[in-house]
Scaffold this active site. Structure first.
Site, PDB file in Angstrom:
ATOM      1  N   CYS A 112       0.826  -1.220   0.000  1.00 24.88           N
ATOM      2  CA  CYS A 112       0.000   0.000   0.000  1.00 24.88           C
ATOM      3  C   CYS A 112       0.858   1.267   0.000  1.00 24.88           C
ATOM      4  O   CYS A 112       0.353   2.352  -0.308  1.00 24.88           O
ATOM      5  CB  CYS A 112      -0.939   0.018   1.191  1.00 24.88           C
ATOM      6  N   HIS A 251      -3.299   7.276   2.627  1.00 27.35           N
ATOM      7  CA  HIS A 251      -3.702   5.987   2.049  1.00 27.35           C
ATOM      8  C   HIS A 251      -5.092   5.648   2.583  1.00 27.35           C
ATOM      9  O   HIS A 251      -5.345   5.735   3.786  1.00 27.35           O
ATOM     10  CB  HIS A 251      -2.688   4.915   2.455  1.00 27.35           C
ATOM     11  N   ASN A 281     -10.081  -0.184  -0.008  1.00 30.57           N
ATOM     12  CA  ASN A 281      -8.626  -0.038   0.022  1.00 30.57           C
ATOM     13  C   ASN A 281      -8.072  -0.544  -1.307  1.00 30.57           C
ATOM     14  O   ASN A 281      -8.102  -1.747  -1.568  1.00 30.57           O
ATOM     15  CB  ASN A 281      -8.084  -0.853   1.206  1.00 30.57           C
TER      16      ASN A 281
HETATM   17  O1  UT7 Z   1      -3.283  -0.961   4.240  1.00 32.64           O
HETATM   18  C1  UT7 Z   1      -3.462  -1.669   5.419  1.00 32.64           C
HETATM   19  C2  UT7 Z   1      -4.458  -2.769   5.117  1.00 32.64           C
HETATM   20  N1  UT7 Z   1      -5.127  -3.325   6.235  1.00 32.64           N
HETATM   21  C3  UT7 Z   1      -6.072  -2.696   6.966  1.00 32.64           C
HETATM   22  O2  UT7 Z   1      -6.380  -1.557   6.809  1.00 32.64           O
HETATM   23  C4  UT7 Z   1      -6.792  -3.523   8.000  1.00 32.64           C
HETATM   24  C5  UT7 Z   1      -6.690  -3.003   9.390  1.00 32.64           C
HETATM   25  N2  UT7 Z   1      -7.625  -3.704  10.244  1.00 32.64           N
HETATM   26  C6  UT7 Z   1      -8.937  -3.410  10.279  1.00 32.64           C
HETATM   27  O3  UT7 Z   1      -9.377  -2.524   9.591  1.00 32.64           O
HETATM   28  C7  UT7 Z   1      -9.844  -4.179  11.206  1.00 32.64           C
HETATM   29  O4  UT7 Z   1      -9.067  -4.989  12.050  1.00 32.64           O
HETATM   30  C8  UT7 Z   1     -10.892  -5.044  10.436  1.00 32.64           C
HETATM   31  C9  UT7 Z   1     -11.891  -4.139   9.719  1.00 32.64           C
HETATM   32  C10 UT7 Z   1     -10.223  -5.975   9.438  1.00 32.64           C
HETATM   33  C11 UT7 Z   1     -11.661  -5.906  11.428  1.00 32.64           C
HETATM   34  O5  UT7 Z   1     -12.266  -5.063  12.405  1.00 32.64           O
HETATM   35  P1  UT7 Z   1     -12.101  -5.384  13.979  1.00 32.64           P
HETATM   36  O6  UT7 Z   1     -12.867  -4.369  14.704  1.00 32.64           O
HETATM   37  O7  UT7 Z   1     -10.624  -5.487  14.243  1.00 32.64           O
HETATM   38  O8  UT7 Z   1     -12.820  -6.787  14.089  1.00 32.64           O
HETATM   39  P2  UT7 Z   1     -12.290  -8.158  14.696  1.00 32.64           P
HETATM   40  O9  UT7 Z   1     -11.432  -8.878  13.687  1.00 32.64           O
HETATM   41  O10 UT7 Z   1     -11.715  -7.930  16.042  1.00 32.64           O
HETATM   42  O11 UT7 Z   1     -13.621  -8.937  14.847  1.00 32.64           O
HETATM   43  C12 UT7 Z   1     -14.693  -8.478  15.727  1.00 32.64           C
HETATM   44  C13 UT7 Z   1     -15.902  -9.380  15.503  1.00 32.64           C
HETATM   45  C14 UT7 Z   1     -15.572 -10.865  15.590  1.00 32.64           C
HETATM   46  O12 UT7 Z   1     -16.694 -11.527  16.161  1.00 32.64           O
HETATM   47  P3  UT7 Z   1     -16.702 -11.965  17.714  1.00 32.64           P
HETATM   48  O13 UT7 Z   1     -15.504 -12.858  17.855  1.00 32.64           O
HETATM   49  O14 UT7 Z   1     -16.575 -10.684  18.478  1.00 32.64           O
HETATM   50  O15 UT7 Z   1     -18.021 -12.633  17.856  1.00 32.64           O
HETATM   51  C15 UT7 Z   1     -15.433 -11.272  14.141  1.00 32.64           C
HETATM   52  O16 UT7 Z   1     -15.679 -12.636  13.931  1.00 32.64           O
HETATM   53  O17 UT7 Z   1     -16.450  -9.171  14.192  1.00 32.64           O
HETATM   54  C16 UT7 Z   1     -16.493 -10.410  13.482  1.00 32.64           C
HETATM   55  N3  UT7 Z   1     -16.212 -10.148  12.074  1.00 32.64           N
HETATM   56  C17 UT7 Z   1     -17.157  -9.848  11.179  1.00 32.64           C
HETATM   57  N4  UT7 Z   1     -18.483  -9.722  11.272  1.00 32.64           N
HETATM   58  C18 UT7 Z   1     -19.162  -9.397  10.173  1.00 32.64           C
HETATM   59  C19 UT7 Z   1     -14.987 -10.116  11.471  1.00 32.64           C
HETATM   60  N5  UT7 Z   1     -15.137  -9.793  10.179  1.00 32.64           N
HETATM   61  C20 UT7 Z   1     -16.473  -9.630   9.969  1.00 32.64           C
HETATM   62  C21 UT7 Z   1     -17.239  -9.274   8.825  1.00 32.64           C
HETATM   63  N6  UT7 Z   1     -18.580  -9.170   8.985  1.00 32.64           N
HETATM   64  N7  UT7 Z   1     -16.679  -9.047   7.635  1.00 32.64           N
END
Ligand code: UT7
Length: 324
Positions: A112, A251, A281
């Protein structure tokens, strides 16, 4: 004295994939994706929208604005992690498509941060070879490298390309400075596995295919801190304050990352260009697409001070300053 941007262009695939469309593919929902990422739609490339074609159209639009013809281009740098082939480079395909017979061309992989790294590289080329006209492109079709069963990643990424034309000028405009960083120790937190570049003999047996893998929470934490530090180091080195910035073009990773970064830096929302809601992204393409949109919307004026910053796989990150 600097490497000045003479024109900007961008190209997005026609197909729009909404969060509601994603609900049909993985277990997710519009509300979750909007609130956690700020993304509502992303573009997905189809037939005739290969990464080099998107890159070529973006370049043509930038060249038209710059009033530069293909035979005047001396160098083409394409920042990408989703080239059409490993060899030849995406940049060589773009050279062929443009008919830029006088150019040499190469790809740059910094995930990125690819556009920011390429801008720095190109500006140094321009300072040494002062009569050179340079095309810098960020182009990705990450949809081809996305595991559409992995809801951690498939909600985030989109396809597109952005380009600039750059040339040395005897004035105090152009790329003023950049601060770039990498940390290969953290590669596992965001990487793309397998693919033709991996040696099958040493590739781990659990290789899930040539897809993006990400530890989202960890990436999030590093991204905010890394971009904040890069910006602060750059401002300190250049002896300017964040209030001197006319427009920030970060970005476009995720609205929560951006909001955290902006509040830590104390940047006012109206001084930041954000389009992540439309395109997701787009990795190396995100900054040049945003730059082109901001430019065409008349948001950038002669003499404005622009701040760009990025974070991506590698890890790679950094910040750059431009006088328009
Ligand atoms: O250029 C750099 C590229 N990368 C990025 O920008 C990514 C950076 N990271 C993020 O933006 C975030 O970590 C994400 C958007 C990927 C995920 O958000 P989060 O708030 O960190 O969610 P999490 O992975 O901690 O998951 C929270 C909950 C989980 O459920 P439980 O365990 O609390 O019941 C996940 O299973 O959300 C669930 N979950 C989803 N639910 C619906 C994870 N992905 C999804 C989804 N839809 N797509």
């Amino acid at each position: 004295m600097g490497a000045v941007i003479l024109g900007t262009g961008s190209c997005l695939p026609d197909r729009v994939l909404s969060n509601h469309d994603l609900e049909e593919i993985v277990d997710t929902n519009d509300e979750w994706v909007r609130s956690r990422t700020g993304i509502a739609t992303r573009r997905i490339s189809g037939e005739g929208e290969e990464v080099y074609r998107l890159a070529t159209v973006a370049a043509q639009r930038a060249m038209e604005m710059a009033n530069v013809t293909a035979d005047e281009i001396d160098l083409i740098i394409v920042a990408t992690i989703s080239p059409h082939m490993i060899m030849p480079s995406c940049a060589c395909f773009v050279q062929k498509e443009l008919g830029a017979a006088n150019a040499f061309a190469y790809d740059l992989n910094a995930a990125c941060s690819g556009f920011l790294y390429s801008l720095d590289t190109a500006s140094k080329h321009a300072l040494v070879d002062r009569d050179k006209t340079i095309l810098v492109i960020g182009a990705e079709t990450l949809s081809a490298r996305t595991n559409w069963e992995d809801r951690n990643t498939c909600i985030l990424f989109g396809d597109g390309a952005g380009a600039i034309v750059m040339r040395y000028a005897e004035n105090n405009r152009g790329v003023l400075a950049s601060e770039l960083f990498s940390d290969g120790n953290l590669w596992k937190l965001l990487h793309m596995h397998g693919a033709p570049s991996c040696n099958p003999a040493i590739d781990p047996p659990d290789n899930p295919g040539p897809y993006m893998l990400m530890e989202g929470r960890e990436v999030f934490k590093y991204a905010v801190r890394a971009m904040e530090n890069a910006v602060l180091q750059l401002l300190e080195k250049e002896k300017i304050s964040i209030d001197d910035i006319s427009l920030m073009i970060p970005h476009q990773a995720n609205i929560r990352i951006l909001n955290k970064l902006l509040s830590r830096l104390g940047v006012k929302q109206e001084k930041v260009f954000i389009n992540v809601q439309k395109y997701g992204n787009t990795s190396a393409a995100s900054i040049p697409i945003a730059l082109d949109e901001a430019n065409r919307e008349g948001l950038i004026k002669h003499g404005d001070l622009l701040l760009i910053c990025s974070f991506g796989g590698g890890f790679t990150w950094g910040a750059g300053l431009l006088r328009w």
